[in-house]
Design a protein around this motif. Structure first.
Motif, PDB file in Angstrom:
ATOM      1  N   GLU B   1      31.338  48.113  51.213  1.00  0.00           N
ATOM      2  CA  GLU B   1      32.150  47.735  50.064  1.00  0.00           C
ATOM      3  C   GLU B   1      32.160  46.218  49.909  1.00  0.00           C
ATOM      4  OE1 GLU B   1      35.648  50.034  49.668  1.00  0.00           O
ATOM      5  OE2 GLU B   1      36.733  48.432  48.675  1.00  0.00           O
ATOM      6  N   ALA B   2      32.154  45.756  48.665  1.00  0.00           N
ATOM      7  CA  ALA B   2      32.056  44.330  48.385  1.00  0.00           C
ATOM      8  C   ALA B   2      33.427  43.680  48.429  1.00  0.00           C
ATOM      9  CB  ALA B   2      31.443  44.129  47.010  1.00  0.00           C
ATOM     10  N   ASP B   3      33.427  42.408  48.811  1.00  0.00           N
ATOM     11  CA  ASP B   3      34.614  41.578  48.704  1.00  0.00           C
ATOM     12  C   ASP B   3      34.388  40.618  47.548  1.00  0.00           C
ATOM     13  OD1 ASP B   3      34.849  41.530  52.254  1.00  0.00           O
ATOM     14  OD2 ASP B   3      36.013  42.710  50.837  1.00  0.00           O
ATOM     15  N   ILE B   4      35.157  40.785  46.479  1.00  0.00           N
ATOM     16  CA  ILE B   4      35.000  39.959  45.286  1.00  0.00           C
ATOM     17  C   ILE B   4      36.330  39.307  44.976  1.00  0.00           C
ATOM     18  CG2 ILE B   4      34.304  39.909  42.886  1.00  0.00           C
ATOM     19  CD1 ILE B   4      32.752  42.409  43.314  1.00  0.00           C
ATOM     20  N   TYR B   5      36.276  38.020  44.727  1.00  0.00           N
ATOM     21  CA  TYR B   5      37.493  37.242  44.519  1.00  0.00           C
ATOM     22  C   TYR B   5      37.461  36.604  43.135  1.00  0.00           C
ATOM     23  CZ  TYR B   5      37.258  37.772  49.555  1.00  0.00           C
ATOM     24  OH  TYR B   5      37.135  38.301  50.822  1.00  0.00           O
ATOM     25  N   GLN B   6      38.605  36.642  42.488  1.00  0.00           N
ATOM     26  CA  GLN B   6      38.733  36.001  41.188  1.00  0.00           C
ATOM     27  C   GLN B   6      39.958  35.109  41.187  1.00  0.00           C
ATOM     28  OE1 GLN B   6      37.630  39.936  38.683  1.00  0.00           O
ATOM     29  NE2 GLN B   6      37.881  38.101  37.446  1.00  0.00           N
ATOM     30  N   THR B   7      39.779  33.925  40.646  1.00  0.00           N
ATOM     31  CA  THR B   7      40.911  33.006  40.479  1.00  0.00           C
ATOM     32  C   THR B   7      40.820  32.327  39.130  1.00  0.00           C
ATOM     33  OG1 THR B   7      39.692  31.216  41.573  1.00  0.00           O
ATOM     34  CG2 THR B   7      41.177  32.538  42.942  1.00  0.00           C
ATOM     35  N   PRO B   8      41.947  32.023  38.492  1.00  0.00           N
ATOM     36  CA  PRO B   8      43.281  32.472  38.897  1.00  0.00           C
ATOM     37  C   PRO B   8      43.494  33.942  38.558  1.00  0.00           C
ATOM     38  CG  PRO B   8      43.399  31.339  36.792  1.00  0.00           C
ATOM     39  CD  PRO B   8      41.955  31.255  37.231  1.00  0.00           C
ATOM     40  N   ARG B   9      44.521  34.548  39.063  1.00  0.00           N
ATOM     41  CA  ARG B   9      44.849  35.922  38.694  1.00  0.00           C
ATOM     42  C   ARG B   9      45.533  35.976  37.340  1.00  0.00           C
ATOM     43  NH1 ARG B   9      45.518  39.906  42.145  1.00  0.00           N
ATOM     44  NH2 ARG B   9      45.491  41.053  40.164  1.00  0.00           N
ATOM     45  N   TYR B  10      46.326  34.993  37.052  1.00  0.00           N
ATOM     46  CA  TYR B  10      47.023  34.911  35.768  1.00  0.00           C
ATOM     47  C   TYR B  10      46.900  33.485  35.253  1.00  0.00           C
ATOM     48  CZ  TYR B  10      49.109  39.194  37.542  1.00  0.00           C
ATOM     49  OH  TYR B  10      49.293  40.448  38.066  1.00  0.00           O
ATOM     50  N   LEU B  11      46.697  33.333  33.941  1.00  0.00           N
ATOM     51  CA  LEU B  11      46.564  32.015  33.342  1.00  0.00           C
ATOM     52  C   LEU B  11      47.144  32.041  31.939  1.00  0.00           C
ATOM     53  CD1 LEU B  11      45.466  29.123  33.529  1.00  0.00           C
ATOM     54  CD2 LEU B  11      43.271  29.990  32.696  1.00  0.00           C
ATOM     55  N   PHE B 102      31.049  46.922  42.195  1.00  0.00           N
ATOM     56  CA  PHE B 102      32.365  46.699  42.778  1.00  0.00           C
ATOM     57  C   PHE B 102      33.051  45.578  42.010  1.00  0.00           C
ATOM     58  CE2 PHE B 102      31.896  49.431  46.407  1.00  0.00           C
ATOM     59  CZ  PHE B 102      30.526  49.487  46.588  1.00  0.00           C
ATOM     60  N   PHE B 103      34.358  45.756  41.775  1.00  0.00           N
ATOM     61  CA  PHE B 103      35.076  44.853  40.892  1.00  0.00           C
ATOM     62  C   PHE B 103      36.066  43.969  41.639  1.00  0.00           C
ATOM     63  CE2 PHE B 103      34.093  45.914  36.473  1.00  0.00           C
ATOM     64  CZ  PHE B 103      33.267  47.000  36.668  1.00  0.00           C
ATOM     65  N   GLY B 104      36.249  42.764  41.111  1.00  0.00           N
ATOM     66  CA  GLY B 104      37.314  41.891  41.569  1.00  0.00           C
ATOM     67  C   GLY B 104      38.640  42.294  40.953  1.00  0.00           C
ATOM     68  N   PRO B 105      39.720  41.601  41.318  1.00  0.00           N
ATOM     69  CA  PRO B 105      41.066  41.976  40.857  1.00  0.00           C
ATOM     70  C   PRO B 105      41.336  41.607  39.402  1.00  0.00           C
ATOM     71  CG  PRO B 105      41.178  40.035  42.203  1.00  0.00           C
ATOM     72  CD  PRO B 105      39.761  40.503  42.285  1.00  0.00           C
ATOM     73  N   GLY B 106      40.484  40.786  38.794  1.00  0.00           N
ATOM     74  CA  GLY B 106      40.662  40.421  37.391  1.00  0.00           C
ATOM     75  C   GLY B 106      41.492  39.179  37.190  1.00  0.00           C
ATOM     76  N   THR B 107      41.295  38.553  36.029  1.00  0.00           N
ATOM     77  CA  THR B 107      42.119  37.426  35.573  1.00  0.00           C
ATOM     78  C   THR B 107      42.727  37.794  34.231  1.00  0.00           C
ATOM     79  OG1 THR B 107      40.790  35.710  36.662  1.00  0.00           O
ATOM     80  CG2 THR B 107      42.128  35.034  34.783  1.00  0.00           C
ATOM     81  N   ARG B 108      44.058  37.748  34.167  1.00  0.00           N
ATOM     82  CA  ARG B 108      44.751  37.987  32.895  1.00  0.00           C
ATOM     83  C   ARG B 108      44.950  36.656  32.195  1.00  0.00           C
ATOM     84  NH1 ARG B 108      46.707  43.110  32.175  1.00  0.00           N
ATOM     85  NH2 ARG B 108      46.993  44.375  34.054  1.00  0.00           N
ATOM     86  N   LEU B 109      44.270  36.482  31.064  1.00  0.00           N
ATOM     87  CA  LEU B 109      44.315  35.228  30.314  1.00  0.00           C
ATOM     88  C   LEU B 109      45.166  35.407  29.070  1.00  0.00           C
ATOM     89  CD1 LEU B 109      43.311  32.343  29.662  1.00  0.00           C
ATOM     90  CD2 LEU B 109      41.351  33.409  28.523  1.00  0.00           C
ATOM     91  N   THR B 110      46.107  34.500  28.882  1.00  0.00           N
ATOM     92  CA  THR B 110      46.912  34.452  27.665  1.00  0.00           C
ATOM     93  C   THR B 110      46.763  33.076  27.044  1.00  0.00           C
ATOM     94  OG1 THR B 110      48.521  36.008  28.581  1.00  0.00           O
ATOM     95  CG2 THR B 110      49.212  34.701  26.674  1.00  0.00           C
ATOM     96  N   VAL B 111      46.316  33.047  25.791  1.00  0.00           N
ATOM     97  CA  VAL B 111      46.158  31.787  25.067  1.00  0.00           C
ATOM     98  C   VAL B 111      47.212  31.731  23.972  1.00  0.00           C
ATOM     99  CG1 VAL B 111      44.583  30.275  23.823  1.00  0.00           C
ATOM    100  CG2 VAL B 111      43.689  31.854  25.551  1.00  0.00           C
TER     101      VAL B 111
END
Lengths: 110, 112
Positions: B1-11, B102-111
């Motif tokens: 299983e892959a380890d995938i990291y995303q930053t930031p989680r929220y923006l 395999f997916f990372g945790p995602g970034t929730r972007l609000t503009v």
């Protein structure tokens, strides 16, 4: 492009019940994955199953590639099973792009 | 299983700002992907990469750009964010012999 349809769109069940989720696709595929998206948006891999049958605990899946459908079975549902279940397929050799269905939203009531 | 990291989680940012969403994976996977997901909807592929110095646009048109200078790193950039860019962005990877993504945790972007 390839079309992916999932049914039912919404499913509400009592804890302990069994369920079957269906994924139909419009063309031959060489990749089919089932995911569970939790309330925080994380996609959890459930099965990589372009053909055949697999089981993992209370979950199992079957893909009949010649008839272009896949089924996800959930037995003895728990509240933690709630969320959206996505089927995704790919049919391009070399880049493995996934096309997602619109998902089934499962709600398990205690 | 892959380890995938995303930053930031929220923006949450204002219109016109330049932003970069980071995605890194530690498994040495050659293929990486960016998907966009609006609330309650399916995911759509916006960019993918076969390997270093390889990038392609996906099925959904996007004003974002990507780069792949290192195998493990696949950042996504918006030069001038707009409210229409508000969405969740998910990064994924797969290894050549296996098509499983395999997916990372995602970034929730609000503009705003």
């Amino acid at each position: 492009g390839i079309q992916v349809e999932q049914s039912p769109p919404d499913l509400i069940l009592q804890e302990g019940a069994n369920s079957t989720l269906r994924c139909n696709f419009s063309d031959s595929v060489n990749n089919l994955q089932w995911f569970h998206q939790n309330p925080w948006g994380q996609l959890i891999n459930l099965f990589y199953i372009p053909s055949g049958t697999k089981q993992n605990g209370r979950l199992s899946a079957t893909t009949v590639a010649t008839e272009r459908y896949s089924l996800l079975y959930i037995s003895s549902s728990q509240t933690t099973d709630s969320g959206v279940y996505f089927c995704a397929v790919g049919f391009n050799f070399g880049n493995e792009k996934l096309t997602f269905g619109t998902g089934t939203r499962l709600t398990i009531i205690p | 299983e892959a380890d995938i990291y995303q930053t930031p989680r929220y923006l949450v940012i204002g219109t016109g700002k330049k932003i970069t969403l980071e995605c890194s994976q530690t498994m040495g996977h050659d293929k990486m992907y960016w998907y966009q997901q609006d609330p309650g909807m399916e995911l759509h592929l916006i960019h993918y990469s076969y390997g270093v110095n390889s990038t392609e646009k996906g099925d959904l048109s996007s004003e974002s750009t990507v780069s792949r200078i290192r195998t493990e790193h696949f950042p996504l950039t918006l030069e001038s964010a707009r409210p229409s860019h508000t969405s969740q962005y998910l990064c994924a990877s797969s290894e050549g012999a296996s098509r499983e993504q395999f997916f990372g945790p995602g970034t929730r972007l609000t503009v705003l």
